[in-house]
Design a protein around this motif. Structure first.
Motif, short mmCIF file in Angstrom:
data_model
loop_
_atom_site.label_atom_id
_atom_site.label_comp_id
_atom_site.label_asym_id
_atom_site.label_seq_id
_atom_site.Cartn_x
_atom_site.Cartn_y
_atom_site.Cartn_z
N VAL A 178 0.89 -1.17 0.00
CA VAL A 178 0.00 0.00 0.00
C VAL A 178 0.92 1.21 0.00
CG1 VAL A 178 -1.85 1.21 1.23
CG2 VAL A 178 -1.68 -1.26 1.39
N PHE A 179 0.58 2.21 -0.80
CA PHE A 179 1.47 3.37 -0.87
C PHE A 179 0.65 4.65 -1.00
CE2 PHE A 179 0.95 4.48 -5.33
CZ PHE A 179 0.45 3.30 -5.88
N SER A 180 1.31 5.77 -0.76
CA SER A 180 0.70 7.07 -1.03
C SER A 180 1.78 8.00 -1.55
CB SER A 180 0.05 7.64 0.22
OG SER A 180 -0.42 8.94 -0.06
N GLY A 193 -10.38 17.98 -2.44
CA GLY A 193 -9.03 17.45 -2.25
C GLY A 193 -9.01 15.96 -2.55
N LEU A 194 -7.91 15.50 -3.15
CA LEU A 194 -7.77 14.07 -3.43
C LEU A 194 -6.83 13.46 -2.40
CD1 LEU A 194 -8.36 11.82 -5.74
CD2 LEU A 194 -5.97 12.25 -6.35
N LEU A 195 -7.35 12.51 -1.64
CA LEU A 195 -6.53 11.79 -0.68
C LEU A 195 -5.97 10.58 -1.41
CD1 LEU A 195 -9.07 11.88 2.30
CD2 LEU A 195 -7.14 13.43 1.91
N ASN A 196 -4.66 10.58 -1.58
CA ASN A 196 -4.01 9.64 -2.49
C ASN A 196 -3.60 8.34 -1.79
OD1 ASN A 196 -1.65 8.46 -4.01
ND2 ASN A 196 -2.23 10.13 -5.38
N CYS A 197 -4.01 7.21 -2.38
CA CYS A 197 -3.65 5.91 -1.80
C CYS A 197 -3.77 4.85 -2.89
CB CYS A 197 -4.59 5.59 -0.64
SG CYS A 197 -4.30 4.02 0.16
N GLY A 198 -2.79 3.99 -2.99
CA GLY A 198 -2.84 2.93 -3.99
C GLY A 198 -2.31 1.63 -3.41
N PHE A 199 -2.56 0.51 -4.11
CA PHE A 199 -2.06 -0.78 -3.63
C PHE A 199 -1.66 -1.65 -4.81
CE2 PHE A 199 -6.59 -1.18 -4.25
CZ PHE A 199 -6.75 -2.42 -4.86
N ALA A 253 -14.23 1.24 -10.17
CA ALA A 253 -13.56 0.60 -11.30
C ALA A 253 -12.04 0.82 -11.22
CB ALA A 253 -14.09 1.17 -12.61
N GLN A 254 -11.65 2.03 -10.80
CA GLN A 254 -10.23 2.35 -10.67
C GLN A 254 -9.56 1.53 -9.56
OE1 GLN A 254 -9.36 6.44 -9.66
NE2 GLN A 254 -8.58 6.86 -11.70
N VAL A 255 -10.34 1.21 -8.56
CA VAL A 255 -9.79 0.42 -7.45
C VAL A 255 -9.28 -0.90 -8.00
CG1 VAL A 255 -10.40 -0.88 -5.38
CG2 VAL A 255 -11.14 1.50 -5.62
N GLY A 259 -5.56 -0.41 -8.99
CA GLY A 259 -5.09 -0.42 -7.60
C GLY A 259 -5.08 0.98 -7.02
N ASN A 260 -6.04 1.78 -7.42
CA ASN A 260 -6.08 3.17 -6.97
C ASN A 260 -7.25 3.33 -6.00
OD1 ASN A 260 -6.26 5.93 -6.64
ND2 ASN A 260 -5.77 6.37 -8.79
N ALA A 261 -6.93 3.50 -4.74
CA ALA A 261 -7.96 3.60 -3.70
C ALA A 261 -8.13 5.03 -3.22
CB ALA A 261 -7.59 2.70 -2.53
N SER A 262 -7.71 5.99 -4.05
CA SER A 262 -7.80 7.39 -3.65
C SER A 262 -9.26 7.81 -3.48
CB SER A 262 -7.16 8.28 -4.72
OG SER A 262 -5.82 7.90 -4.92
N VAL A 263 -9.47 8.78 -2.62
CA VAL A 263 -10.83 9.26 -2.41
C VAL A 263 -10.82 10.79 -2.55
CG1 VAL A 263 -10.64 9.38 0.12
CG2 VAL A 263 -12.87 9.08 -0.92
#
Ligand SMILES: *[C@@H]1O[C@H](CO)[C@@H](O)[C@H](O)[C@H]1NC(C)=O
Length: 404
Positions: A178-180, A193-199, A253-255, A259-263
């Protein structure tokens, strides 16, 4: 997981091979539970060698040579080696430029027990947490030791009881991370604002369930912002998103596809400030990243007087208002420039500040009162200059002194 405040320097980065990959060597700490010590953790130095980190094509790297682990190294030295070429992780090249003088990298390694997996898993899984100071990159990796072929009569690391490769490193593979790439951001009031998080993951069964949760933590209070559950083989249909009252959105769909879990948070309020924790769980693996959100709103600056007319021997008051800004700290300066001055100078009297007023939306207002003495030369320009974190450069308003 406890996050400790220890910062270590990233040490070397080496090798760029033709395909835009590089080896990154980080100095880390291996942390183990240890009864009897004061903080119950034993720390020992460890090295993490990330092989073939995808960094794109960076010219400056051509001079580097591949990392060669020291041969006949002491088996007690813990060296983790992991190939990461199958993962394309945005911003990871920051680790290449991290250096002792400029950016510090915190790297900690500990044992990891995958949820619900038994059989040896507790002894051969590891959790690595990497954070670059300044918030430009953070990641959490779950590693699994790669079993060595029996005939290698390999040496063992006495502390971990795991076999070593011929070069003395412990070979591992990355199963999950998991990264940001933006661990701290500022957003304007009422903005988005985009809270950035990916896996990323590897060797996961395609019908494994992905569960994502974003939680806000502020001043000791926590609340869930959004949760989502889907399966890895379910490109869009089955994503189930649950929102809290907060206006937020996540792209189901992006998740799965990226692997993009940004919100995205919309209509941001002062109360939305705080730490946001992105938790990603796939099957037995779980990791999280913390993203800090700060709300900033620039003051609007104005005088309450339209003109400044000095009469006889009476001083006049000039009021400079700073309205509806956030956060609290604001700096007000008074300057003056007479017709013969080349540049404005700081006014001898810096006026007096009112107390802060707090508005219903959490923003503040303040004013500064300057008593302008009657001997000020007509045509003098008096300026109120305001500095605030939301302003790139100070904002000024000014007025010419007139005499009756
Ligand atoms: C996720 O997607 C957004 C655009 O939709 C992008 O700005 C962001 O960098 C992506 N984040 C990750 C972690 O891939």
């Amino acid at each position: 997981m406890t996050v400790t405040g220890i910062l270590l320097c990233a040490f070397f980065t080496t090798c760029v091979c033709a395909s835009g990959v590089a080896d990154v060597v980080l100095s880390c700490e291996f942390i183990e539970d240890s009864v009897g010590l004061r903080d119950n953790f034993a720390r020992s130095p460890a090295t993490l060698i990330l092989r073939e980190v995808f960094v794109g094509s960076l010219e400056s790297l051509e001079a580097l040579t591949p990392f060669v682990p020291p041969s006949n190294s002491d088996p007690r030295v813990i060296m983790f080696e992991s190939k990461v070429s199958s993962f394309k992780i945005p911003n990871i090249d920051i680790l290449l430029h991290a250096d002792c003088n400029e950016r510090e990298v915190m790297c900690e390694i500990s044992r990891y027990a995958p949820h619900g997996l038994k059989e040896r898993s507790e002894s051969d899984h590891f959790l690595v947490s990497i954070d670059v100071a300044g918030g430009a990159f953070g990641t959490l990796l779950i590693l699994r030791a790669v079993p060595q072929a029996d005939d290698q009569t390999s040496r063992m690391n006495p502390e971990l009881g795991l076999p070593l490769s011929q070069t003395g490193t412990m070979l591992t593979e990355v199963l999950f991370l998991v990264f940001s790439t933006v661990k701290s951001l500022s957003a304007p009031l009422r903005g988005a604002g985009l809270l950035n998080c990916g896996f990323r993951h590897q060797d996961m069964s395609p019908d494994e369930e992905v569960h994502i949760e974003w939680r806000q933590q502020h001043r000791g209070r926590g609340q869930i912002i959004i949760t989502m559950a889907t399966r890895l083989n379910d490109p869009e249909g089955g994503a189930m998103v649950r929102h809290s009252s907060k206006d937020s959105s996540m792209d189901g769909a992006q998740v799965v596809s990226e692997g993009n879990a940004s919100v995205t948070l919309n209509n941001i309020q002062v109360t939305d400030e705080g730490a946001y924790i992105c938790s990603v769980t796939i099957g037995p693996y779980h990791g999280q990243q913390v993203v800090n959100l700060q709300v900033v709103q620039a003051p609007s600056v104005s005088f309450s007087e339209e003109k400044l007319i000095l009469k006889g021997n009476t001083a006049q008051t000039l009021r400079c208002h700073c309205r509806q800004y956030y956060p609290l700290d604001v700096q007000v300066e008074w300057l003056s420039q007479s017709p013969t001055d080349e540049e404005p100078a700081i006014f001898a009297d810096q006026g007096s500040l009112s107390s802060h007023r707090k508005h219903g939306d959490g923003t503040y207002s303040l004013s500064s009162h300057l008593v302008v003495p009657p001997d000020v030369v007509p045509g003098t320009r008096i300026t109120c200059r305001v500095s605030h974190v939301a302003l790139d450069a100070p904002v000024s308003v000014s007025m010419l002194v007139e005499h009756l």
